[in-house]
Enzyme design. Sequence first.
Site, PDB file in Angstrom:
ATOM      1  NE  ARG A   8     -30.573   4.188 -30.001  1.00  0.00           N
ATOM      2  CZ  ARG A   8     -29.772   4.431 -28.958  1.00  0.00           C
ATOM      3  NH1 ARG A   8     -29.070   5.560 -28.892  1.00  0.00           N
ATOM      4  NH2 ARG A   8     -29.677   3.557 -27.974  1.00  0.00           N
ATOM      5  CE  LYS A  40     -34.201   3.338 -27.360  1.00  0.00           C
ATOM      6  NZ  LYS A  40     -33.852   2.019 -27.879  1.00  0.00           N
ATOM      7  CG  HIS A  59     -31.651  -0.001 -35.338  1.00  0.00           C
ATOM      8  ND1 HIS A  59     -30.821   0.643 -34.458  1.00  0.00           N
ATOM      9  CD2 HIS A  59     -32.900   0.380 -35.022  1.00  0.00           C
ATOM     10  CE1 HIS A  59     -31.545   1.379 -33.634  1.00  0.00           C
ATOM     11  NE2 HIS A  59     -32.811   1.242 -33.957  1.00  0.00           N
ATOM     12  NE  ARG A  77     -27.365   1.667 -31.500  1.00  0.00           N
ATOM     13  CZ  ARG A  77     -26.753   2.422 -30.588  1.00  0.00           C
ATOM     14  NH1 ARG A  77     -25.987   3.416 -30.982  1.00  0.00           N
ATOM     15  NH2 ARG A  77     -26.894   2.191 -29.300  1.00  0.00           N
ATOM     16  CG  HIS A 130     -26.515  -1.342 -25.190  1.00  0.00           C
ATOM     17  ND1 HIS A 130     -26.094  -2.268 -26.123  1.00  0.00           N
ATOM     18  CD2 HIS A 130     -27.463  -0.606 -25.820  1.00  0.00           C
ATOM     19  CE1 HIS A 130     -26.752  -2.093 -27.245  1.00  0.00           C
ATOM     20  NE2 HIS A 130     -27.589  -1.086 -27.091  1.00  0.00           N
ATOM     21  CE1 TYR A 153     -29.607  -2.530 -31.455  1.00  0.00           C
ATOM     22  CE2 TYR A 153     -27.290  -2.301 -32.029  1.00  0.00           C
ATOM     23  CZ  TYR A 153     -28.604  -1.904 -32.167  1.00  0.00           C
ATOM     24  OH  TYR A 153     -28.914  -0.886 -33.029  1.00  0.00           O
TER      25      TYR A 153
END
Length: 180
Positions: free
Chosen positions: A40, A63, A128, A131, A154, A163
Site C-alpha cells: 500500500r 493498515k 492503489h 497495488r 486478504h 480487488y
Amino acid sequence: MEFVQPIRDPELLEELKKHLKQKNERDYVMFMVGINTGFRISDILLLKVKDVRGDRINIREKKTGKPKNVVIRPALKKVLRSYIANKKPHEYLFKSRKGRNKHLRRESAYCILKKAAMEVGIDEFGSHSMRKTFGFMFYNQTKDIVALRKLFNHRDDSTTLRYIGMDQDRLDALMLKINI
C-alpha cells in the site's frame, strides 16, 4: 471515493514507467516499488534506505499491523541500487522536498502519480492502482489466487479477485458472450 483500476495493458504500463523515469527519479522508483511489491502507498512512503538494502523488505503494515516480508525482485533491485547509492541508511526513500528528512505525504504521492497517469492516457488511476496492478499481473502470470491473497493479507479469495478487477473482467466477458 473514486474507484481505481489496475493497469491491465503491459504496453501502457511500460509507457507510464518510461514517462515517470524521464520526469523524476524519486517518483519512478516509488512507482516501481509499488508495482513490484504490492505494498500500500502508506507502507511505501514509510520505507527508509536501510529497508531496501538487502534481498528482502520487512515491514509491519500500517493498515493491518501485520508483518510482511517480501523478496526484492531483480528488476526492482537494479532500480533501487542506483537510487540509494549515495543515500544514508536512516533517510526516507521517498523524501518530501519540505524538511530535512520527511517522507512524501500520501496526498502528494497521489497527485504525482495521478497526473503522470493522465499524461499517458490512463483513467481510473490512483495510488492503489500500483497495488492492484501488481495483483493483476501476479494473478495473470501465476493463476495462484491463494498466494496472492496471502501477499495481500486478504481474508478470502473472492475479496482478492474483486480487488484486482478479475470479477468485473469475468462478468464483462460473459455479458459479451450471450445472445438475446
